[in-house]
Structure formats: C-alpha cells, structure tokens
Design an enzyme around this catalytic site. Structure first.
Site, PDB file in Angstrom:
ATOM      1  N   ARG A  58       0.837  -1.212   0.000  1.00  0.00           N
ATOM      2  CA  ARG A  58       0.000   0.000   0.000  1.00  0.00           C
ATOM      3  C   ARG A  58       0.869   1.259   0.000  1.00  0.00           C
ATOM      4  NH1 ARG A  58      -1.928   2.503   4.279  1.00  0.00           N
ATOM      5  NH2 ARG A  58      -2.129   0.665   5.599  1.00  0.00           N
ATOM      6  N   TYR A 111     -15.616  15.171 -15.830  1.00  0.00           N
ATOM      7  CA  TYR A 111     -16.203  13.817 -15.763  1.00  0.00           C
ATOM      8  C   TYR A 111     -17.261  13.792 -14.653  1.00  0.00           C
ATOM      9  CZ  TYR A 111     -16.549   8.813 -14.836  1.00  0.00           C
ATOM     10  OH  TYR A 111     -17.025   7.545 -14.621  1.00  0.00           O
ATOM     11  N   ASP A 183      -6.887  17.525 -14.979  1.00  0.00           N
ATOM     12  CA  ASP A 183      -7.160  16.166 -15.454  1.00  0.00           C
ATOM     13  C   ASP A 183      -6.769  16.120 -16.926  1.00  0.00           C
ATOM     14  OD1 ASP A 183      -8.276  13.815 -16.448  1.00  0.00           O
ATOM     15  OD2 ASP A 183      -9.963  13.860 -15.051  1.00  0.00           O
ATOM     16  N   LYS A 208      -7.814   4.779 -19.461  1.00  0.00           N
ATOM     17  CA  LYS A 208      -8.024   5.262 -20.835  1.00  0.00           C
ATOM     18  C   LYS A 208      -6.745   5.096 -21.655  1.00  0.00           C
ATOM     19  CE  LYS A 208     -11.962   6.137 -19.018  1.00  0.00           C
ATOM     20  NZ  LYS A 208     -11.846   6.603 -17.715  1.00  0.00           N
TER      21      LYS A 208
HETATM   22  N1  LCS Z   1     -11.272  11.674 -15.460  1.00  0.00           N
HETATM   23  C1  LCS Z   1     -11.796  11.572 -16.686  1.00  0.00           C
HETATM   24  C2  LCS Z   1     -11.598  12.678 -17.678  1.00  0.00           C
HETATM   25  C3  LCS Z   1     -12.533  10.444 -17.036  1.00  0.00           C
HETATM   26  O1  LCS Z   1     -13.039  10.382 -18.268  1.00  0.00           O
HETATM   27  C4  LCS Z   1     -12.732   9.422 -16.067  1.00  0.00           C
HETATM   28  C5  LCS Z   1     -13.515   8.206 -16.374  1.00  0.00           C
HETATM   29  C6  LCS Z   1     -12.170   9.570 -14.798  1.00  0.00           C
HETATM   30  C7  LCS Z   1     -11.435  10.711 -14.531  1.00  0.00           C
HETATM   31  C8  LCS Z   1     -12.306   8.515 -13.738  1.00  0.00           C
HETATM   32  O2  LCS Z   1     -11.471   7.437 -14.038  1.00  0.00           O
HETATM   33  P1  LCS Z   1     -11.738   5.913 -13.629  1.00  0.00           P
HETATM   34  O3  LCS Z   1     -11.969   5.891 -12.164  1.00  0.00           O
HETATM   35  O4  LCS Z   1     -12.923   5.451 -14.387  1.00  0.00           O
HETATM   36  O5  LCS Z   1     -10.468   5.241 -14.013  1.00  0.00           O
HETATM   37  N2  LCS Z   1     -14.318   8.335 -17.503  1.00  0.00           N
HETATM   38  C9  LCS Z   1     -15.173   7.479 -17.961  1.00  0.00           C
HETATM   39  C10 LCS Z   1     -15.964   7.743 -19.079  1.00  0.00           C
HETATM   40  O6  LCS Z   1     -16.013   8.794 -19.712  1.00  0.00           O
HETATM   41  N3  LCS Z   1     -16.685   6.675 -19.338  1.00  0.00           N
HETATM   42  O7  LCS Z   1     -16.468   5.680 -18.427  1.00  0.00           O
HETATM   43  C11 LCS Z   1     -15.504   6.134 -17.446  1.00  0.00           C
END
Ligand code: LCS
Length: 393
Positions: A58, A111, A183, A208
């Site tokens: 951790r 998001y 971000d 992503k």
């Molecule tokens: N920031 C952005 C710009 C994102 O698009 C997402 C997830 C996150 C943070 C959060 O990341 P995660 O915890 O999912 O790894 N975006 C998503 C989307 O547009 N569709 O499904 C997840």
C-alpha cells in the site's frame, strides 16, 4: 532509466526499468503485500526513512514504482503516484487540498462523478464548490474567493470537448497561491503536459489512453515538485487508494505503445471528424482539430495534436442519436475511452446521468450529445459503419 534527452517514444519504452536478479527485459510483477526486513534494525530504518527499502505494497511496490517513474518521465514531473482508479486519484486530490470551510473552483463539464463526489460527499464535510465555464478565463477569476484552496480543470473536458487555457488559469492561481490540478486524461501525456504549462498536479484515468486496451481500471497523479508529491502520496497511502502490482504491470505494458496508438487513432479521428461535419444529418461536431471548434487556436497552442475524442449531435436530437448508437456494429456501444477499439456512448443517460438535467444543460451536455472515442481500426471501416447507421436516421 530517466533522461531528459530521450524522445517521448524512447522514454515510453525505456522508463521505469527495475533492477531485478535475472535481467528480465520487462518489469517483473512483485505480487506481494509485504517485504521481508533483513533485521529489526533494518525494518526500523526503512520506517524512519534512513534506508530506502520496500515495506508494504500500500505504501510502495517495485512494479508500481516502475509505472510511476515512467508516467512521471513522460508527464515531465517530479514524481508519480499510482492509484486504484482515476476516481481514486480525483478523491486523493480533493482530500489532500481541501478542508472544511474551504472552496474549490472547477470546470462545469468535468467527468460526471468528479463533480458528483464534490457536490455530495465532500459537501457533507463542509467543502464549498463553484462550477463555472472555465473556457472563459474571466469566469475563473470571478469565482475565486478568499477560501479557495484548489482549482480543478479538465481539458479537453468530458464530454463537451471545451478547452481551458491552462497557462492563463495557472497565472491567476499563482498570484493567489492556489494549487491547480489538471485532469489530462483526454490528451494523455503524449499530447499535452499541464505541468509545463504551470499546473501543480496532472491527473490521469490510466484506464483510458495510458493502459489503452480496455482491460485495466487505474489512475495516476504526477506532481511538479516534491512538496505536492509528499502531500499527495501520504494522502493516497493513508486513504488506501493504492494500485495492485498486476494492474501496474498491465498499465506498463500498455504504456509502451501509447505514442503509436495515439498517433494512429488521432489520424483516424481527424478523418471521422471531417466526415461527420460534412454529413447532412449531423447538427454539429466538436473536435479540437476542426476550425469550427470554439477553442481551435488555443488547442493548437496547448496540445501537440487534436486527439481522438469527438462529440457530435445528430439532427433530430436524442431519438436520432439512439438510432445511430443502436446501429453501429464495429464501434462498441460502451462507456470509457482512449482504447484501441472505437467506443460510442451517450453522456446524458450514461457517464453524466447523475448530474441534474439543469446542470448538464448549463455545462453544454445536451440530451442529444454523442461521444465518440476513436480507436485504431481501419478508418474506412469506422466511417462505413457510422455511415450505414446515419443513413437509417
Ligand atoms: N477523469 C476523466 C476525464 C474520465 O473520463 C474518467 C472516467 C475519470 C477521470 C475517472 O477514471 P476511472 O476511475 O474510471 O479510471 N471516464 C469514464 C468515461 O467517460 N466513461 O467511463 C468512465
């Protein structure tokens, strides 16, 4: 191996190597929760920081550290902090910088859950928030208060593709001593480096582009300096948002091809955007590579390429959009983005459905907006698939 002289593709292949006993060409998966100390004194020294040694996964792990080093190298930062998910990274940032009675300024089309947890969970702990259209710098300036302790941007924003001038926001923030987190998920470090534009923290959902193969959920924070690094690392470690070593191994594997994947998907996206813009059944298209994008000039200045994400609306709004989404066969009807496969989704009923309709409209997330993440398939096939679906409208 870290070197400022290497090009980004060389860094992608050669950053984050570990010293292992057998000369492994790839980073081994150290699938362990804990590490043996050589002696009681050695254990005490590891805890006091006198000796550099692994203690507990951790806190730190060699496979995860290799990934952190590699992403920090291409994001041009001091250090990386890997997290279990992108939302783990977002939560770590909010928890590290904000206390009861303090205030955050953020873009209104981030998001969905990144805004959602602020307005629900963090609001319960007394954190105040103001969501504005940060693509207009004057809105950012006007929203800052005495108690503002964080500016949180997402550019290009999910899903409106609005672009915020990172340097301009950072200049305002610097005057007031407010940290800025960007971000950078939609660009990946391949197309944009927020830290070089003045930000203190760059955030990624590595789910992503960085992993890129739709088989891992993961996040990353990269800081400009040691002070922010120490604050974010201790917050992440103590909140328990750490990554798993196997997750880190997969993300490292994906990272190596980030450059060629983004280049290819971007070439495809440029063609798909032009196709959509010229289609009689398409109302509008938002793509940073089109001259019609409201921040086209800023995109050229701040990003090394227009990226692979497109938003568009079909004439006839949501009902017409549903016909398209239900009839594409090559592109997957699925959320997420930035992978090798093209993905199409409807933010108002999917990724941003937890925001009220009023808030969505204010942020420019219309009911008919369709988000398209372009993959690395043959572009003729992506367009032919879209074409037959649009012809059914
Ligand atoms: N920031 C952005 C710009 C994102 O698009 C997402 C997830 C996150 C943070 C959060 O990341 P995660 O915890 O999912 O790894 N975006 C998503 C989307 O547009 N569709 O499904 C997840």
């Amino acid at each position: 191996m870290k070197s400022d002289k290497l090009g980004i593709n060389s860094l992608l292949i050669h950053s984050g190597e570990v010293d292992d006993a057998f000369g492994s060409a790839t980073v081994p998966i150290y699938q362990t929760s804990t590490f043996k100390f050589k002696s009681a004194d050695h254990g005490a020294q590891c805890f006091s920081g006198e000796t550099k040694g692994y203690i507990y996964t951790r806190i730190a792990n060699p496979t995860i550290n290799a990934l952190e080093e590699a992403v920090a190298a291409i994001e041009k930062g001091f250090g990386g902090i890997a997290t279990s998910s992108g939302m783990g990274a977002v939560t770590t940032v909010y928890a590290a910088y904000l206390s009861q009675g303090q205030h955050i300024v953020s873009h209104n089309a981030v998001y969905g859950p990144a805004r959602g947890i602020m307005e629900t969970i963090f609001a319960r702990f007394g954190v105040e928030c103001t969501y504005i259209d940060a693509t207009d710098i004057e809105n950012v300036r006007a929203a800052i208060r005495e108690n503002t302790k964080l500016i949180y941007l997402e550019t290009p924003a999910n899903p409106t593709m609005g672009i915020t001038d990172i340097s301009a926001v950072c200049a305002i923030a610097k005057e007031k001593g407010i940290p800025v987190c960007v971000d950078n998920t939609f660009c990946s470090p391949y197309l944009q480096n927020p830290l070089e534009l003045g930000a203190d923290v760059a955030l990624h959902s590595m789910t992503k582009f960085i992993n890129g193969h739709a088989d891992v959920v993961a996040g990353m924070l990269v800081t400009k300096d040691e002070k922010n690094y120490n604050l974010l690392r201790s917050t992440m470690v103590n909140l328990g948002f750490n990554m798993d070593p196997h997750q880190a191994y997969l993300a490292l594997r994906g990272l190596k091809t980030l450059g060629i994947r983004v280049e290819r998907a971007q070439q495809n996206a440029e063609k798909v955007a032009v196709y959509l813009e010229n289609h009689p059944k398409v109302e509008w298209v938002k793509y940073p590579g089109l001259a019609s994008h409201p921040q086209f000039e800023l995109a050229k200045k701040q990003m090394r390429g227009p990226g692979t994400m497109i938003s568009f609306e079909v004439k006839g709004g949501l009902n017409a959009g549903k016909i398209v989404m239900d009839n594409v066969h090559l592109s997957l009807l699925a959320v997420s983005l930035g992978g090798v496969e093209s993905l199409i989704q409807h933010p108002a009923s999917m990724t941003h459905s937890k925001l009220s309709k009023e808030k969505r409209q204010e942020a420019g997330i219309t009911d008919g907006l369709i988000r398209f993440s372009i993959g690395i398939e043959d572009v003729e096939d992506i367009i032919a698939d879209l074409d037959q679906a649009l012809n059914l409208v």
